[in-house]
Design a protein around this motif. Structure first.
Motif, PDB file in Angstrom:
ATOM      1  N   VAL A 206       0.820  -0.824   0.037  1.00  0.00           N
ATOM      2  CA  VAL A 206       0.384  -0.035   0.205  1.00  0.00           C
ATOM      3  C   VAL A 206       0.855   0.922  -0.067  1.00  0.00           C
ATOM      4  O   VAL A 206       2.171   1.179   0.864  1.00  0.00           O
ATOM      5  CB  VAL A 206      -0.740  -0.472   1.273  1.00  0.00           C
ATOM      6  CG1 VAL A 206      -1.705   0.931   1.318  1.00  0.00           C
ATOM      7  CG2 VAL A 206      -1.732  -1.471   1.156  1.00  0.00           C
ATOM      8  N   GLY A 207       0.650   2.165  -0.722  1.00  0.00           N
ATOM      9  CA  GLY A 207       1.709   3.561  -0.710  1.00  0.00           C
ATOM     10  C   GLY A 207       1.563   4.318   0.342  1.00  0.00           C
ATOM     11  O   GLY A 207       0.072   4.378   0.752  1.00  0.00           O
ATOM     12  N   GLY A 208       2.118   4.696   1.220  1.00  0.00           N
ATOM     13  CA  GLY A 208       1.955   5.627   2.092  1.00  0.00           C
ATOM     14  C   GLY A 208       2.186   6.971   1.335  1.00  0.00           C
ATOM     15  O   GLY A 208       2.033   8.283   2.212  1.00  0.00           O
TER      16      GLY A 208
ATOM     17  N   THR B 155      -3.617  -6.384   6.509  1.00  0.00           N
ATOM     18  CA  THR B 155      -2.377  -7.644   6.348  1.00  0.00           C
ATOM     19  C   THR B 155      -1.027  -7.234   5.096  1.00  0.00           C
ATOM     20  O   THR B 155      -0.523  -7.859   4.853  1.00  0.00           O
ATOM     21  CB  THR B 155      -2.965  -9.239   5.694  1.00  0.00           C
ATOM     22  OG1 THR B 155      -3.753  -8.605   4.750  1.00  0.00           O
ATOM     23  CG2 THR B 155      -3.917  -9.908   6.637  1.00  0.00           C
ATOM     24  N   PHE B 156      -1.397  -5.755   4.817  1.00  0.00           N
ATOM     25  CA  PHE B 156      -0.246  -5.719   3.761  1.00  0.00           C
ATOM     26  C   PHE B 156       0.155  -4.300   4.529  1.00  0.00           C
ATOM     27  O   PHE B 156       0.069  -3.534   5.646  1.00  0.00           O
ATOM     28  CB  PHE B 156      -1.317  -4.425   2.518  1.00  0.00           C
ATOM     29  CG  PHE B 156      -1.953  -5.323   2.170  1.00  0.00           C
ATOM     30  CD1 PHE B 156      -1.199  -6.126   0.924  1.00  0.00           C
ATOM     31  CD2 PHE B 156      -3.126  -5.446   1.768  1.00  0.00           C
ATOM     32  CE1 PHE B 156      -2.537  -6.566  -0.156  1.00  0.00           C
ATOM     33  CE2 PHE B 156      -3.789  -6.635   1.101  1.00  0.00           C
ATOM     34  CZ  PHE B 156      -3.368  -6.751   0.315  1.00  0.00           C
ATOM     35  N   LEU B 157       1.607  -4.435   3.915  1.00  0.00           N
ATOM     36  CA  LEU B 157       2.518  -3.376   4.806  1.00  0.00           C
ATOM     37  C   LEU B 157       2.589  -1.459   3.600  1.00  0.00           C
ATOM     38  O   LEU B 157       2.515  -2.005   3.035  1.00  0.00           O
ATOM     39  CB  LEU B 157       4.472  -3.894   4.388  1.00  0.00           C
ATOM     40  CG  LEU B 157       4.790  -4.819   5.337  1.00  0.00           C
ATOM     41  CD1 LEU B 157       5.498  -5.208   4.566  1.00  0.00           C
ATOM     42  CD2 LEU B 157       4.720  -4.310   6.880  1.00  0.00           C
ATOM     43  N   VAL B 158       2.276  -1.264   4.223  1.00  0.00           N
ATOM     44  CA  VAL B 158       2.462   0.268   3.808  1.00  0.00           C
ATOM     45  C   VAL B 158       4.386   0.718   3.237  1.00  0.00           C
ATOM     46  O   VAL B 158       4.380   0.905   4.800  1.00  0.00           O
ATOM     47  CB  VAL B 158       1.957   1.480   4.780  1.00  0.00           C
ATOM     48  CG1 VAL B 158       2.091   2.557   4.034  1.00  0.00           C
ATOM     49  CG2 VAL B 158       0.513   1.280   4.573  1.00  0.00           C
ATOM     50  N   TYR B 159       4.092   1.461   2.409  1.00  0.00           N
ATOM     51  CA  TYR B 159       5.633   0.768   2.326  1.00  0.00           C
ATOM     52  C   TYR B 159       5.522   2.824   1.202  1.00  0.00           C
ATOM     53  O   TYR B 159       4.980   3.162   1.111  1.00  0.00           O
ATOM     54  CB  TYR B 159       6.236   0.301   0.746  1.00  0.00           C
ATOM     55  CG  TYR B 159       6.791  -0.583   1.236  1.00  0.00           C
ATOM     56  CD1 TYR B 159       8.281  -0.615   1.283  1.00  0.00           C
ATOM     57  CD2 TYR B 159       6.297  -1.781   1.269  1.00  0.00           C
ATOM     58  CE1 TYR B 159       9.032  -1.403   1.619  1.00  0.00           C
ATOM     59  CE2 TYR B 159       6.958  -2.779   2.633  1.00  0.00           C
ATOM     60  CZ  TYR B 159       8.557  -2.937   1.857  1.00  0.00           C
ATOM     61  OH  TYR B 159       9.693  -3.470   2.568  1.00  0.00           O
ATOM     62  N   SER B 160       6.375   3.879   1.786  1.00  0.00           N
ATOM     63  CA  SER B 160       6.772   5.394   1.336  1.00  0.00           C
ATOM     64  C   SER B 160       7.687   5.678   0.675  1.00  0.00           C
ATOM     65  O   SER B 160       9.147   4.740   0.855  1.00  0.00           O
ATOM     66  CB  SER B 160       6.827   6.230   3.214  1.00  0.00           C
ATOM     67  OG  SER B 160       5.561   5.684   3.554  1.00  0.00           O
ATOM     68  N   PRO B 161       7.832   6.984   0.291  1.00  0.00           N
ATOM     69  CA  PRO B 161       9.649   6.734  -0.286  1.00  0.00           C
ATOM     70  C   PRO B 161      10.685   7.191   0.412  1.00  0.00           C
ATOM     71  O   PRO B 161       9.898   7.884   1.074  1.00  0.00           O
ATOM     72  CB  PRO B 161       9.079   8.156  -0.932  1.00  0.00           C
ATOM     73  CG  PRO B 161       7.908   8.043  -1.269  1.00  0.00           C
ATOM     74  CD  PRO B 161       7.536   7.761  -0.172  1.00  0.00           C
ATOM     75  N   SER B 162      11.303   6.642   0.396  1.00  0.00           N
ATOM     76  CA  SER B 162      13.027   7.195   1.308  1.00  0.00           C
ATOM     77  C   SER B 162      13.128   8.194   1.605  1.00  0.00           C
ATOM     78  O   SER B 162      13.370   8.756  -0.206  1.00  0.00           O
ATOM     79  CB  SER B 162      14.297   5.677   0.899  1.00  0.00           C
ATOM     80  OG  SER B 162      15.303   6.772   1.375  1.00  0.00           O
TER      81      SER B 162
END
Length: 141
Positions: free
Chosen positions: A25-27, A44-51
């Motif tokens: 999922v986009g953070g 059940t999904f990880l949220v990922y954001s731009p580093s």
């Protein structure tokens, strides 16, 4: 439990390997090729954001991924644990270390991110966008 995939359908990856992809999922709004870090979870999904290239978003807290495509904020998308990235204008010799810059892009300038890849093919000139980088964080090998 029976496998959902027929073995003959699984093929070796060339520039990325779909069997290792992660649905995330986009953070935040994410563009293709941005380096991502796990910033939370949603169901059940990880949220990922731009580093941002800082140590907090690259060297701590989980596996880094690279966005396979644009992912909207709150939307679903695919993150890859390794990918051959082409068409870059990155200075450096073949084999040189690659890092993450403040915009979540790959760079040859050392920062606080730690090594996230290596230059496979160096660019042929200053304004040439023909460098090839293997994104594969060394902390995960």
């Amino acid at each position: 439990m029976a496998s959902m995939f027929k073995q003959k359908l699984l093929k070796a990856g060339r520039d990325f390997n779909y069997s290792m992809a992660v649905k995330v999922v986009g953070g935040a709004a994410i563009t293709e090729g941005q380096i991502l870090y796990p910033s939370g979870s949603q169901g059940t999904f990880l949220v990922y954001s731009p580093s941002t290239g800082s140590a907090a978003t690259t060297t701590t807290g989980g596996r880094l991924l690279i966005a396979k495509h644009d992912i909207p904020n709150g939307g679903y998308g695919i993150g890859l644990p390794w990918k051959m990235v082409t068409g870059l204008n990155i200075a450096g010799a073949t084999g040189a270390a690659v890092y993450v810059d403040a915009n979540g892009a790959l760079t040859a300038t050392a920062g606080s991110s730690g090594v996230v890849g290596r230059i496979v093919t160096a660019r042929t000139g200053v304004l040439k966008f023909d460098a090839v980088v293997l994104f594969a964080p060394e902390s995960e090998r």
